[in-house]
Design an enzyme around this catalytic site. Structure first.
Site, PDB file in Angstrom:
ATOM      1  N   ASP A  98      -3.982   2.144  11.476  1.00 29.35           N
ATOM      2  CA  ASP A  98      -5.364   1.642  11.383  1.00 29.35           C
ATOM      3  C   ASP A  98      -5.643   0.307  12.088  1.00 29.35           C
ATOM      4  O   ASP A  98      -4.897  -0.658  11.905  1.00 29.35           O
ATOM      5  CB  ASP A  98      -5.744   1.410   9.915  1.00 29.35           C
ATOM      6  CG  ASP A  98      -5.273   2.493   8.982  1.00 29.35           C
ATOM      7  OD1 ASP A  98      -4.728   3.487   9.462  1.00 29.35           O
ATOM      8  OD2 ASP A  98      -5.445   2.331   7.781  1.00 29.35           O
TER       9      ASP A  98
HETATM   10  N1  DQQ Z   1      -3.571   3.523   6.128  1.00 29.80           N
HETATM   11  C1  DQQ Z   1      -4.533   4.311   5.418  1.00 29.80           C
HETATM   12  C2  DQQ Z   1      -5.202   3.307   4.530  1.00 29.80           C
HETATM   13  C3  DQQ Z   1      -4.083   2.427   4.136  1.00 29.80           C
HETATM   14  C4  DQQ Z   1      -3.290   2.309   5.386  1.00 29.80           C
HETATM   15  C5  DQQ Z   1      -5.498   5.005   6.352  1.00 29.80           C
HETATM   16  C6  DQQ Z   1      -1.807   2.195   5.166  1.00 29.80           C
HETATM   17  O1  DQQ Z   1      -5.823   3.896   3.410  1.00 29.80           O
HETATM   18  O2  DQQ Z   1      -4.552   1.166   3.689  1.00 29.80           O
HETATM   19  O3  DQQ Z   1      -4.845   5.485   7.487  1.00 29.80           O
HETATM   20  O4  DQQ Z   1      -1.111   2.086   6.391  1.00 29.80           O
END
Ligand code: DQQ
Length: 582
Positions: free
Chosen positions: A69
């Site tokens: 992300d």
């Molecule tokens: N990736 C998810 C999120 C979390 C993060 C979404 C953890 O919900 O915070 O891809 O790497």
């Protein structure tokens, strides 16, 4: 001194005290949660040699290892910041830290050391996604999710250690963390990804946190008078049954007309709001447009829009965990999204890297008010060179017209097609609600009436490999329906890859306009496409074996019985940025 200035001076001095006493400990520890699968055998396999064949040239990537992300994008004192979820030890998810890069043009990026790493009881098992808020006194604050030793998800904050460092390289986690812990009404392992906070005209700060209750997706609303003490509002700002966990909610205003962006917190008669969520169950995102009522703490989407997994998507392809920010320098709202790999875990380990960020996109409300438009930020055009032009070219059934003179593995192409007649459009079956179900059976090779026509990207000379991006027009009872596909099914001769045929409908009045445009940003293993000026966007990750580097080709094609015309096609080879995290 006014109440507001008193508040900010108290907040500043509180932060200052924390900054003075906290030391930043830089040890990375695994972030593990049930829905975040870990691969213990792979997650700490650092590599020195990185396979370059499918690495992108102008997309955001670190030199190696796993990224997911985009976190806390912001523009602060002349510098763009991008943080992102990163595994410093390997090419699969795990050991997650907040990596950090800075830029002055959104294209060239300077890498800095990780800004936030697990170190404290409130984030010892993970530093997960979050957002940045620039306070009215110009202090930036990061809100992020930390996992404690029980893997309970907590909302924490971090502040710059030195506000006059132009790169904001060091971040501190004050001792009064966490700011928010889940109470008994909240699912403690499904409580994450705080949004940018906004200040209401009633003097309350608000932020959203993604969650779920059984299969109901939820955006919890938290409120605070001082940014330090938060209370849960009586009800979520919005929720929806049967959508599962809402990850990475993004909530922002857009003007009713025009392409400018707005900062969070702006409301008014000429403002609409957008709620975007990332669905952990499907790994797709959807958004709604609606009205935000701060006095009752509710967001209500327009009931003309689908509020659920079949809703509008910012991108109908490989695009997840997106996050937007307001760029005060250019008055734009800009959206970043993560494009994960489509190859296997072992492929990622072998190549030593995984994940890219898509080119940041400007976002605005379409004049119809019914959807968003997304378009690559204009800064990417700085990388264009050696323009190639094709004009007024008819493309008949079965024809492939090569676009020569462009580095087809690394280019930007914009084309406008005119459609002389819609008479041959195939009938549309009203049962076809899910565009994606149509693209595989009606691929580029299946002859149609009006279309399939479009681009064959990353194509081998013999066309054995290609990623077609195309339109196909159908005749429904009272209107024409336009389907857009980005079809990876023949993108590679390699077995065992995920080769989806992604699709979305394009909301255009093709009968009145008689033309449709397409833009594709092609970069070795990614094709980002924008139909009808960014009404429908689709990103595909692909891994050609023959259509690689100088062996890649670009064609315009038509496999419909109705001839289409290339009104104008412009293509540019793309330079590498001078600095991409190197
Ligand atoms: N990736 C998810 C999120 C979390 C993060 C979404 C953890 O919900 O915070 O891809 O790497």
């Amino acid at each position: 001194m006014s109440t507001a200035s008193k508040f900010y001076s108290v907040l500043t001095s509180t932060l200052f005290c924390y900054l003075a006493v906290i030391t930043f400990i830089g040890t990375a520890i695994n972030g593990v949660e049930a829905s975040h699968r870990i691969y213990p055998q792979f997650q700490s396999l650092s590599v020195d040699i990185v396979d370059q064949i499918h690495r992108t040239a102008y997309h955001f990537q670190p030199p190696k290892h796993w990224i997911n992300d985009p976190n806390a994008p912001m523009y602060y004192n002349g510098v763009y910041h991008l943080f992102y979820q990163y595994n410093p030890k390997g090419a699969v998810w795990g050991n997650i830290v907040w990596a950090h890069s800075v830029s002055t043009d959104l294209i060239n990026w300077i890498p800095l050391k990780p800004a936030i790493v697990p170190s404290e009881p409130f984030d010892i098992k993970g530093c997960w996604s979050g957002s940045a808020t620039v306070l009215p006194n110009n202090i930036p604050i990061i809100l992020y999710t930390g996992l404690d030793s029980n893997e309970t998800q907590l909302q924490n904050y971090a502040v710059p250690a030195n506000i006059s460092d132009p790169h904001l390289e060091n971040w501190i986690k004050p001792a009064n963390n966490p700011l928010v812990a889940p109470d008994h009404t909240v699912n403690r392992t499904a409580f994450r990804d705080p949004t940018t906070a906004w200040l209401g005209s009633d003097g309350w700060w608000r932020m959203l946190v993604g969650s779920k209750n059984k299969r109901r997706g939820i955006a919890h609303l938290y409120k605070s008078k001082d940014f330090m003490n938060w209370v849960k509002a009586k009800h979520p700002i919005h929720s929806r049954p049967d959508t599962g966990m809402w990850e990475c909610p993004d909530f922002f205003p857009v003007p009713k007309s025009g392409e400018n962006g707005l900062d969070v917190g702006i409301t008014g008669r000429d403002v609409r709001h957008v709620l975007k969520v990332s669905l952990d169950l499907t790994r797709y995102e959807y958004y709604t447009i609606g009205r935000y009522y701060p006095e009752i703490d509710r967001y209500i989407p327009y009931d003309t829009l689908v509020d659920g997994w079949a809703g509008l998507r910012p991108d109908y392809g490989n695009f997840y965990a997106s996050k937007s920010f307001f760029d005060p320098k250019t008055n734009r709202r800009i959206l970043w999204g993560w494009a994960n790999e489509s190859d296997s875990r072992q492929d990622d380990v072998d190549k030593g890297w995984a994940g890219i960020q898509t080119i940041p996109r400007k976002v605005w409300l379409d004049p119809s008010g019914k959807q968003l438009r997304l378009w690559p930020v204009e800064e990417v055009e700085k990388l264009r060179k050696d323009p190639v032009l094709m004009e007024n070219t008819a493309v008949e059934l079965g024809q492939h017209v090569e676009v020569t003179g462009v580095t087809a593995a690394q280019c930007d192409v914009e084309v406008s097609f005119t459609i002389p007649s819609l008479e041959k459009a195939e009938p549309f079956d009203p049962e076809w609600v899910n565009a994606q179900d149509l693209c595989a059976p009606m691929g580029a090779k299946k002859q149609g009436g009006v279309g399939p026509f479009g681009l064959l990207t990353l194509a081998s000379e013999d066309l054995e490999e290609a990623t077609p991006v195309f339109f196909r027009v159908f005749k429904a009872d009272t209107k024409y329906v336009v389907l857009m596909c980005s079809d990876a099914s023949s993108s590679s001769l390699k077995e065992g890859l995920y080769k989806p045929s992604f699709a979305g409908f394009v909301n255009v009045d093709i009968e009145a306009e008689k033309r449709i445009s397409l833009r594709s940003l092609i970069d070795h293993s990614v094709v980002e496409s924008f139909g009808a000026g960014g009404k429908t966007c689709i990103t595909s990750r692909v891994y050609p074996t023959k259509a690689v580097d100088g062996e890649a080709h670009l064609f315009v094609f038509n496999n419909g019985t109705e001839a289409v015309h290339v009104e104008k096609l412009s293509a540019w080879s793309m330079n590498r940025p001078l600095r991409m995290n190197n």
